[in-house]
Design a protein around this motif. Structure first.
Motif, PDB file in Angstrom:
ATOM      1  N   GLU A  63     -14.155 -19.480 -41.115  1.00  0.00           N
ATOM      2  CA  GLU A  63     -13.000 -19.185 -41.719  1.00  0.00           C
ATOM      3  C   GLU A  63     -12.742 -19.003 -43.085  1.00  0.00           C
ATOM      4  O   GLU A  63     -11.668 -18.385 -43.727  1.00  0.00           O
ATOM      5  N   SER A  65     -12.500 -21.397 -45.311  1.00  0.00           N
ATOM      6  CA  SER A  65     -11.538 -22.320 -45.893  1.00  0.00           C
ATOM      7  C   SER A  65     -12.372 -23.462 -46.479  1.00  0.00           C
ATOM      8  O   SER A  65     -11.519 -24.313 -47.016  1.00  0.00           O
ATOM      9  N   MET A 121      -8.115 -24.288 -49.641  1.00  0.00           N
ATOM     10  CA  MET A 121      -8.060 -23.460 -48.476  1.00  0.00           C
ATOM     11  C   MET A 121      -7.663 -21.873 -49.095  1.00  0.00           C
ATOM     12  O   MET A 121      -8.309 -21.020 -48.998  1.00  0.00           O
ATOM     13  N   LEU A 125     -10.042 -18.601 -50.111  1.00  0.00           N
ATOM     14  CA  LEU A 125      -9.740 -17.282 -49.628  1.00  0.00           C
ATOM     15  C   LEU A 125      -9.762 -16.115 -50.628  1.00  0.00           C
ATOM     16  O   LEU A 125     -10.123 -15.173 -50.685  1.00  0.00           O
TER      17      LEU A 125
END
Length: 206
Positions: A63, A65, A121, A125
């Motif tokens: 992800e 993250s 997180m 991104l």
């Protein structure tokens, strides 16, 4: 016919190159040092910004993250002054390979709690989107999950021209793109990449 259409779109995209980017107040600078295996990103907007320095090899989770691992001599250092507080984060592996995180808010060491993790997180991104870090691998993952549509949707979420250009270039290296998808890519480049230089780089990949 499809080739002619793509060429027409390329000409149109080139025609809309402007010098309007000089008025932008947002900038992103990426530096790489192959001798020291370092990658650096510095984004600024109206005097506030995000500074990231990655040394060694960093592997993210699926992800993006959090980090899964760092090479033994690796480290990640972050300074984020975009909000009302200045946050800093250092991540280093210990002797067993476990990742140690040290977190500051306004130069005071704080517990790496749920709030800090939520900030991290979002920051990571931004790192992979705006900075284009690990873009080649991320584009490959998105292609495997949802094809070119997934990549183009992700590109639409990227704010800066540099990050968009990196993703476009890696997408265009995929051998499975058909003519219709390439036309969509060219149109999205013309519409979303505002930097003249990055637009030329992306169109050059076409």
């Amino acid at each position: 016919m499809q080739t002619k259409t793509i060429l027409m779109l390329l000409l149109l995209a080139c025609a809309v190159l402007t010098v309007g980017t000089l008025a932008q107040r947002t900038s992103t600078r990426i530096e790489r040092s192959s001798s020291q295996s370092e990658w650096m990103m510095n984004t600024s907007e109206n005097g506030r910004g995000l500074e990231v320095r990655i040394r060694g090899k960093a592997e993210f989770n699926d992800e993006y993250s959090d980090l899964k691992s760092l090479s033994p001599d690796g480290s990640v250092r972050v300074r984020d002054s975009r909000g009302t507080q200045v946050r800093r984060l250092e991540i280093e592996p210990d002797n067993n390979g476990n990742l140690k995180r040290t977190y500051w808010v306004n130069d005071k060491v704080q517990e790496f709690d749920a709030s800090a993790r939520q900030w991290m997180m979002a920051m990571m991104l931004d790192l992979v989107r705006q900075g284009g870090y690990d873009a080649e691998r991320r584009v490959a993952r998105l292609m495997a999950q949802g094809g070119a549509n997934a990549v183009l949707s992700e590109i639409a979420l990227i704010n800066g021209s540099y990050g968009k250009s990196q993703y476009f270039k890696h997408l265009l290296r995929q051998q499975t793109l058909d003519s219709a998808t390439v036309q969509r890519v060219v149109q999205q480049i013309a519409r979303e990449v505002t930097s003249d230089y990055e637009k030329r780089q992306a169109l050059g990949a076409v």
